[in-house]
Design an enzyme around this catalytic site. Structure first.
Site, PDB file in Angstrom:
ATOM      1  N   SER A  11      29.649 -15.664 -47.101  1.00 13.22           N
ATOM      2  CA  SER A  11      29.374 -16.721 -46.124  1.00 13.22           C
ATOM      3  C   SER A  11      28.758 -16.118 -44.877  1.00 13.22           C
ATOM      4  CB  SER A  11      30.705 -17.414 -45.739  1.00 13.22           C
ATOM      5  OG  SER A  11      30.529 -18.299 -44.643  1.00 13.22           O
ATOM      6  N   HIS A  13      28.941 -18.200 -42.253  1.00 17.08           N
ATOM      7  CA  HIS A  13      29.536 -19.234 -41.386  1.00 17.08           C
ATOM      8  C   HIS A  13      28.542 -20.350 -41.098  1.00 17.08           C
ATOM      9  CE1 HIS A  13      33.292 -16.951 -40.189  1.00 17.08           C
ATOM     10  NE2 HIS A  13      32.588 -16.071 -40.873  1.00 17.08           N
ATOM     11  N   GLY A  46      24.789 -23.418 -46.358  1.00 19.16           N
ATOM     12  CA  GLY A  46      23.502 -23.980 -46.752  1.00 19.16           C
ATOM     13  C   GLY A  46      23.511 -24.746 -48.064  1.00 19.16           C
TER      14      GLY A  46
HETATM   15  C1  FMN Z   1      31.139 -26.711 -36.360  1.00 21.49           C
HETATM   16  C2  FMN Z   1      31.579 -25.588 -37.280  1.00 21.49           C
HETATM   17  C3  FMN Z   1      32.713 -24.853 -36.957  1.00 21.49           C
HETATM   18  C4  FMN Z   1      33.134 -23.819 -37.790  1.00 21.49           C
HETATM   19  N1  FMN Z   1      34.248 -23.078 -37.453  1.00 21.49           N
HETATM   20  C5  FMN Z   1      34.634 -22.060 -38.239  1.00 21.49           C
HETATM   21  C6  FMN Z   1      35.773 -21.274 -37.886  1.00 21.49           C
HETATM   22  O1  FMN Z   1      36.432 -21.494 -36.874  1.00 21.49           O
HETATM   23  N2  FMN Z   1      36.129 -20.258 -38.711  1.00 21.49           N
HETATM   24  C7  FMN Z   1      35.406 -19.974 -39.859  1.00 21.49           C
HETATM   25  O2  FMN Z   1      35.778 -19.033 -40.576  1.00 21.49           O
HETATM   26  N3  FMN Z   1      34.330 -20.707 -40.206  1.00 21.49           N
HETATM   27  C8  FMN Z   1      33.931 -21.736 -39.430  1.00 21.49           C
HETATM   28  N4  FMN Z   1      32.820 -22.459 -39.775  1.00 21.49           N
HETATM   29  C9  FMN Z   1      32.058 -22.101 -40.976  1.00 21.49           C
HETATM   30  C10 FMN Z   1      32.550 -22.900 -42.166  1.00 21.49           C
HETATM   31  O3  FMN Z   1      33.859 -22.499 -42.525  1.00 21.49           O
HETATM   32  C11 FMN Z   1      31.643 -22.671 -43.369  1.00 21.49           C
HETATM   33  O4  FMN Z   1      31.562 -21.276 -43.662  1.00 21.49           O
HETATM   34  C12 FMN Z   1      30.242 -23.210 -43.157  1.00 21.49           C
HETATM   35  O5  FMN Z   1      30.274 -24.437 -42.462  1.00 21.49           O
HETATM   36  C13 FMN Z   1      29.571 -23.387 -44.501  1.00 21.49           C
HETATM   37  O6  FMN Z   1      28.205 -23.662 -44.330  1.00 21.49           O
HETATM   38  P1  FMN Z   1      27.582 -25.148 -44.408  1.00 21.49           P
HETATM   39  O7  FMN Z   1      28.098 -25.886 -43.200  1.00 21.49           O
HETATM   40  O8  FMN Z   1      26.114 -24.864 -44.350  1.00 21.49           O
HETATM   41  O9  FMN Z   1      28.054 -25.766 -45.701  1.00 21.49           O
HETATM   42  C14 FMN Z   1      32.400 -23.504 -38.975  1.00 21.49           C
HETATM   43  C15 FMN Z   1      31.272 -24.286 -39.300  1.00 21.49           C
HETATM   44  C16 FMN Z   1      30.851 -25.303 -38.465  1.00 21.49           C
HETATM   45  C17 FMN Z   1      29.628 -26.122 -38.836  1.00 21.49           C
END
Ligand code: FMN
Length: 116
Positions: A11, A13, A46
């Site tokens: 990931s 993130h 993504g």
């Molecule tokens: C607004 C937002 C906040 C997020 N906060 C965290 C977080 O606090 N910790 C974490 O490990 N991932 C966080 N993520 C990442 C998500 O866990 C995940 O890896 C990601 O959204 C996947 O990608 P996608 O949104 O393109 O499907 C966050 C994502 C978004 C969009």
């Protein structure tokens, strides 16, 4: 494995934290190769439609995760919106596999992909 992990998530993130980092789909093949099937490899960042799911599974992910897509459904239509997002993913995955002539997720391998 050295750290006794139960699994690993590839990931970035959702591309929202580190400017300039590579896409998680670009990182996936090397991680899969290194893990060598010893623990499950999950994937996110993504994934927006069935073709994205097919690519990640074909590159060796055992499963994919969704971040923002289900939140969009939730914002638009609550629980039903989330259900619709998931239903659309399943339909799109089915249609993509059928179009590619693949009848099982286990048959999604790297050789069905063409690198551009
Ligand atoms: C607004 C937002 C906040 C997020 N906060 C965290 C977080 O606090 N910790 C974490 O490990 N991932 C966080 N993520 C990442 C998500 O866990 C995940 O890896 C990601 O959204 C996947 O990608 P996608 O949104 O393109 O499907 C966050 C994502 C978004 C969009």
């Amino acid at each position: 494995m050295e750290y006794e992990l139960d699994g690993i998530i590839v990931s970035n993130h959702g591309g929202r934290q580190l400017d300039g980092c590579i896409s998680s789909i670009a990182a996936l093949p090397a991680v899969v190769n290194e893990v060598g099937g010893r623990i499950p490899v999950l994937f996110d960042s993504g994934i927006r439609k069935g073709t994205d799911v097919v690519k990640a599974l074909a590159l060796g992910a055992d499963a994919v995760l969704l971040g923002r897509p289900y939140v969009y459904g939730l914002a638009i239509n609550g629980k039903e919106g989330v259900q619709e997002v998931l239903d659309n993913f399943i339909y799109d995955l089915d249609a993509t596999m059928a179009t590619a002539g693949v009848d099982a997720v286990s048959a999604l391998t790297r050789d069905i992909l063409v690198r551009k």
